[in-house]
Design an enzyme around this catalytic site. Structure first.
Site, PDB file in Angstrom:
ATOM      1  N   HIS A 198       6.241 107.845   6.807  1.00 39.25           N
ATOM      2  CA  HIS A 198       7.220 108.434   7.734  1.00 39.25           C
ATOM      3  C   HIS A 198       7.626 107.458   8.827  1.00 39.25           C
ATOM      4  CE1 HIS A 198       7.613 112.259   6.080  1.00 39.25           C
ATOM      5  NE2 HIS A 198       6.419 112.719   6.374  1.00 39.25           N
ATOM      6  N   GLU A 440      21.197 104.389 -19.448  1.00 38.95           N
ATOM      7  CA  GLU A 440      19.951 103.666 -19.169  1.00 38.95           C
ATOM      8  C   GLU A 440      18.990 103.715 -20.357  1.00 38.95           C
ATOM      9  OE1 GLU A 440      18.304 105.290 -15.525  1.00 38.95           O
ATOM     10  OE2 GLU A 440      18.832 107.327 -16.069  1.00 38.95           O
ATOM     11  N   ASP A 464      16.237 101.045 -15.473  1.00 40.43           N
ATOM     12  CA  ASP A 464      15.625 101.635 -16.663  1.00 40.43           C
ATOM     13  C   ASP A 464      16.150 101.005 -17.946  1.00 40.43           C
ATOM     14  OD1 ASP A 464      13.660 103.577 -15.999  1.00 40.43           O
ATOM     15  OD2 ASP A 464      15.259 104.748 -15.065  1.00 40.43           O
ATOM     16  N   CYS A 511      24.496 101.062 -11.074  1.00 42.87           N
ATOM     17  CA  CYS A 511      23.746 101.486  -9.888  1.00 42.87           C
ATOM     18  C   CYS A 511      22.311 100.966  -9.902  1.00 42.87           C
ATOM     19  CB  CYS A 511      23.777 103.001  -9.741  1.00 42.87           C
ATOM     20  SG  CYS A 511      23.038 103.862 -11.135  1.00 42.87           S
TER      21      CYS A 511
HETATM   22  C1  PEP Z   1      18.237 102.827 -12.759  1.00 43.42           C
HETATM   23  O1  PEP Z   1      17.435 103.180 -13.633  1.00 43.42           O
HETATM   24  O2  PEP Z   1      18.838 101.730 -12.769  1.00 43.42           O
HETATM   25  C2  PEP Z   1      18.511 103.711 -11.608  1.00 43.42           C
HETATM   26  C3  PEP Z   1      19.443 103.432 -10.720  1.00 43.42           C
HETATM   27  O3  PEP Z   1      17.752 104.822 -11.464  1.00 43.42           O
HETATM   28  P1  PEP Z   1      16.237 104.843 -10.896  1.00 43.42           P
HETATM   29  O4  PEP Z   1      15.923 103.489 -10.368  1.00 43.42           O
HETATM   30  O5  PEP Z   1      16.235 105.925  -9.868  1.00 43.42           O
HETATM   31  O6  PEP Z   1      15.476 105.204 -12.145  1.00 43.42           O
HETATM   32 MG    MG Z   2      16.828 105.218 -13.826  1.00 44.16          MG
END
Ligand code: PEP
Ligand code: MG
Length: 596
Positions: A198, A440, A464, A511
């Site tokens: 936190h 992914e 992933d 992402c």
């Molecule tokens: C990813 O797998 O690239 C992703 C953005 O999701 P996370 O890292 O939350 O699994």
């Molecule tokens: Mg992911």
């Protein structure tokens, strides 16, 4: 007890919130109460139980009072932490186990509570999920309050701090932080805690430098000592020499100059020299991060991870909680769009009452959309929350871990059912809300041409994707050398996904962490990615490199990379290309500077 005066003493912790500050130490002595251990007479047992229950009630009253006194809206939004503490104070296990111990072992409350805490502590330590494990500290804050009430000890009054100080504590209770007048706080340092404790989360969102996990801070530092703390590197210097102070001051200035330089790019369009425009967005998981996302030039939120709403609690978030959270997000980010990813639980993150982490292969188990399609009530609740919030801004829905067509169709069918329910109930929502699939899993990338007909956009999750495509556990340090974003297989997969999406006329976002590295971002641009979502801090440096480049040259670069057979040759080629192309090294230097 006064400790020996330390001079020019370096201690190393974990950088939790960026920035270098110099200031006087203010020591918060928190957990240093000696616990009496006494056996009690049989006739005194019920009186002792009452004493314990009174201490619990006093603790509840004090926390409620603290919560009610927080008037500063900036601080109020963190008051949920106090709710977590109030929840712990109502915990059956904590209370009943202690009461049982008092009765069965005939020991005093302090001893009994200490025994209960030992059990709980062992259970917490065994948890693999870092976020949940960190919640041990909440248990400690609460128990320290109960102990103090049992012993009739006063709680430190930290509402009256004077001057500008660096708070030094074993661990900071959020209740403490919330009561402080932050104008007087230059930084925080603590003995325990990690990057997502936190104290760390709060100090980042308040923009106050912090170092946590120092272990020995409270035993080495005296109140009034001069301290330098570096929230990036995790270094702390106690009573620094003039020379050391000067070197930190110099470094601070250098970083500030580089930051200012790079921040100039934040508000400029993400457009290449030859006029190709992309969207740079932020990956966030708390509304509190929206100001930082905007300051760093994010054009919307490309990935809103919703797991945090479910963690750190026994019950599940209600539809209303979902709705209020996403509504605030939609309103705060408007007129830009926020992409809300539905629950991605399982794998290395699990909910206490549901997906217990007892699967042999959790990464291949009941994760993400698979969990949601099994626990459809939980899923529908979240979907209704998102749909209702979509009336207040621009939201998109993103499904994680999609492996094929059936899954996306089933998930979309549930969205349709929830939409119909809302229509009937005359609840407003965005009827054209866009739906996307995360790419992914290799099967999704191979069938991207088919999947592209089912959704409005793709978002490639390389974190992933790399793990599944290369069969490399993303959290296993023994195989991390195989985790290669520039592996020829990964480049081919990404290029294939972009081509399929564009043929179907839908945009593709990325992402995963890969997007935040300037050199990789250029390669992704050359492969035709439309949107890039990353941690907010990386946006300006990626924007800068995109603005200095020509789309055409990144396409040529990609063509050259596709001729190379191994990840290391590709990596080498990219490094030397970057060094030639950007000889001023500002982008690279900046990254190293911050890490140094
Ligand atoms: C990813 O797998 O690239 C992703 C953005 O999701 P996370 O890292 O939350 O699994
Ligand atoms: Mg992911």
């Amino acid at each position: 007890m006064a400790v020996q005066q330390q001079v020019n003493k370096f201690i190393q912790g974990i950088g939790a919130s960026s920035g270098i500050v110099i200031g006087k130490a203010y020591l918060v002595e928190r957990f240093k109460v000696r616990l009496p251990q006494k056996r009690i007479e049989e006739g005194a047992v019920e009186g002792e139980v009452k004493r314990f229950l009174n201490a619990i009630q006093d603790s509840r009253d004090q926390l409620t009072e603290i919560k009610e006194k927080i008037l500063d809206p900036q601080m109020r939004k963190h008051a949920f932490i106090l709710d977590v503490h109030l929840m712990i104070l109502n915990d059956e296990m904590l209370i009943q186990d202690t009461v049982d111990t008092i009765r069965q072992k005939q020991v005093n409350s302090e001893w009994a509570l200490d025994l209960t805490l030992e059990k709980l502590d062992t259970a917490f330590k065994a948890i693999e999920d870092e976020y949940l494990r960190e919640r041990r500290s909440d248990l400690h804050y609460v128990s320290s309050r109960i102990f103090r009430n049992l012993l009739g000890k006063k709680h430190d009054d930290i509402t009256k701090i004077k001057g500008k100080v660096i708070i030094v504590a074993h661990d900071l209770s959020p209740a403490d932080t919330l009561q402080m007048n932050l104008e007087h706080v230059a930084g925080f340092i603590t003995d325990i805690g990690g990057k997502i404790s936190h104290t760390a989360i709060l100090s980042r969102s308040l923009g106050i430098p912090a170092v946590v996990g120092l272990e020995v801070a409270t035993s080495l530092i005296n109140g009034g000592d001069l301290l330098i703390i570096d929230g990036d590197t995790g270094e702390v210097v106690i009573n620094p020499s003039e020379e050391v102070s000067q070197s930190f001051i110099k470094r601070k200035r250098r970083i500030q100059t580089l930051e200012r330089e790079i921040l100039k790019y934040a508000s400029l369009p993400a457009e290449t020299r030859d006029g190709v425009r992309v969207r740079l967005q932020a990956n966030i998981e708390m509304i509190e991060e929206v100001p930082s996302a905007k300051m760093h030039g994010a054009e919307g939120v490309g990935l809103y991870r919703t797991e945090i709403l479910y963690l750190n609690r026994k019950d599940l978030p209600t539809e209303e909680e979902h709705f209020q959270t996403y509504r605030r997000l939609a309103e705060n980010i408007y007129p830009s769009t926020a992409t809300i990813r539905t629950l991605d639980v399982g794998g290395d993150k699990f909910l206490s009452n549901y997906s217990k982490n007892n699967e042999l292969n959790p990464a291949l188990g009941l994760r993400a959309i698979r969990f949601s399609m099994k626990e459809t009530d939980i899923f529908r609740t979240q979907l209704r929350g998102i749909l209702r919030a979509s009336a207040y801004g621009k939201l998109r829905i993103l499904f994680p871990m999609i492996s094929g067509i059936e899954e996306i169709r089933q998930a979309k069918a549930l969205v349709e059912e929830e939409k119909n329910g809302l229509l009937k109930a005359k609840v407003p929502f965005d009827q054209g809300i866009e739906i996307g699939a995360m790419i992914e899993i290799p099967s999704a990338s191979i069938t991207a041409d088919l999947l592209a007909r089912e959704v409005n956009f793709f978002s490639i999750g390389t974190n992933d994707l790399i793990q599944y495509a290369l069969a490399v556990d993303r959290i296993n340090e023994h195989v991390s050398y195989l985790y290669e974003p520039l592996h020829p297989a990964i480049l081919r997969i990404i290029r294939g996904v972009v081509q399929s999406a564009h043929q179907a006329g839908i945009p593709v976002a990325i992402c995963g962490e890969m997007a935040a590295e300037p050199a990789y971002a250029l390669i992704l641009l050359g492969m035709g990615l439309d949107e890039f979502s990353m941690n907010p801090i990386s946006i300006p440096k990626v924007k800068k490199v995109l603005r200095l480049s020509r789309f055409e040259e990144t396409q040529t670069l990609v063509d050259q990379l596709f001729q190379l057979p191994t990840a290391s040759e590709i990596e080498c080629f990219v490094r030397s290309w970057m060094a030639k192309r950007f000889p001023d090294h500002l982008i690279e230097c900046y990254t190293e500077e911050v890490k140094a």
